[in-house]
Design a protein around this motif. Structure first.
Motif, PDB file in Angstrom:
ATOM      1  N   ASP A  32      21.732  -6.194   5.346  1.00 18.82           N
ATOM      2  CA  ASP A  32      21.327  -6.372   5.622  1.00 18.82           C
ATOM      3  C   ASP A  32      20.392  -5.354   4.471  1.00 18.82           C
ATOM      4  O   ASP A  32      21.075  -4.087   5.157  1.00 18.82           O
ATOM      5  N   ARG A  34      17.978  -4.028   3.628  1.00 13.95           N
ATOM      6  CA  ARG A  34      16.547  -3.597   3.743  1.00 13.95           C
ATOM      7  C   ARG A  34      16.741  -2.496   4.579  1.00 13.95           C
ATOM      8  O   ARG A  34      16.416  -1.487   4.658  1.00 13.95           O
ATOM      9  N   TRP A  37      19.011   0.195   3.331  1.00 14.44           N
ATOM     10  CA  TRP A  37      18.264   0.729   2.965  1.00 14.44           C
ATOM     11  C   TRP A  37      17.259   2.561   3.871  1.00 14.44           C
ATOM     12  O   TRP A  37      16.651   3.949   3.267  1.00 14.44           O
ATOM     13  N   GLU A  38      16.352   1.478   4.721  1.00 12.24           N
ATOM     14  CA  GLU A  38      15.364   2.597   5.374  1.00 12.24           C
ATOM     15  C   GLU A  38      16.699   3.568   6.521  1.00 12.24           C
ATOM     16  O   GLU A  38      16.806   4.465   6.753  1.00 12.24           O
ATOM     17  N   THR A  86      20.706  -1.755  -2.830  1.00 11.73           N
ATOM     18  CA  THR A  86      19.560  -1.502  -2.287  1.00 11.73           C
ATOM     19  C   THR A  86      18.705  -1.635  -2.668  1.00 11.73           C
ATOM     20  O   THR A  86      17.696  -0.817  -2.731  1.00 11.73           O
ATOM     21  N   ALA A  89      15.865  -3.605  -2.046  1.00 12.56           N
ATOM     22  CA  ALA A  89      14.820  -2.798  -0.961  1.00 12.56           C
ATOM     23  C   ALA A  89      14.207  -1.558  -1.112  1.00 12.56           C
ATOM     24  O   ALA A  89      13.127  -1.269  -0.357  1.00 12.56           O
ATOM     25  N   ASP A  92      10.837  -2.439  -2.577  1.00 13.92           N
ATOM     26  CA  ASP A  92      10.508  -3.025  -2.004  1.00 13.92           C
ATOM     27  C   ASP A  92       9.469  -1.843  -1.021  1.00 13.92           C
ATOM     28  O   ASP A  92       8.244  -1.833  -0.380  1.00 13.92           O
ATOM     29  N   TRP A  93      10.228  -0.117  -0.611  1.00 15.22           N
ATOM     30  CA  TRP A  93       9.565   0.462   0.158  1.00 15.22           C
ATOM     31  C   TRP A  93       8.531   1.196  -0.291  1.00 15.22           C
ATOM     32  O   TRP A  93       7.645   1.689  -0.772  1.00 15.22           O
TER      33      TRP A  93
END
Length: 120
Positions: A32, A34, A37-38, A86, A89, A92-93
């Motif tokens: 995952d 995303r 990255w978070e 990442t 992601a 996207d962020w």
């Protein structure tokens, strides 16, 4: 003396070592990116903030934003370890936080895979 070309054999192909176990992904168990990255943003908000500031400054100069170049620059500045997996992601962020970046962030189409249904 010139070697006999009829007797010539190509050198042996280099051997490829298998991927170490700790880097292998289980089949059907994708990472995952995303979430990774978070988690990185939470762990290193200074690095994530710098990535965002660089992207915004490049947009103001009407330059394309390449997340790969952002990662390279931040690696150099902070000596940070960033996983290249990442990057999507991260883009996207960045776009979620700054919609105006959508026009300048260099992105490529992503593969969308449909979930397989298993019938008994």
């Amino acid at each position: 003396m010139q070697p006999d070309l009829l007797q010539w054999r190509p050198p042996a192909a280099p051997t490829v070592e298998p991927t170490p176990e700790k880097f292998r992904r289980a089949p059907g168990d994708p990472r995952d990116y995303r979430a990774e990255w978070e988690a990185f943003v939470v762990a290193r908000p200074d690095v994530a903030d710098r990535i965002e500031r660089i992207a915004l400054s490049r947009r103001l100069l009407d330059l394309r934003v390449e997340v790969n170049a952002l990662f390279a620059q931040v690696r150099e500045e902070f000596k940070a370890t960033l996983d290249n997996s990442t990057r999507a992601a991260c883009s996207d962020w960045l776009i979620e936080r700054n919609p105006e970046l959508a026009a300048v962030i260099k992105r490529r189409a992503r593969k969308r895979t449909a979930a397989r249904t298993v019938t008994p």
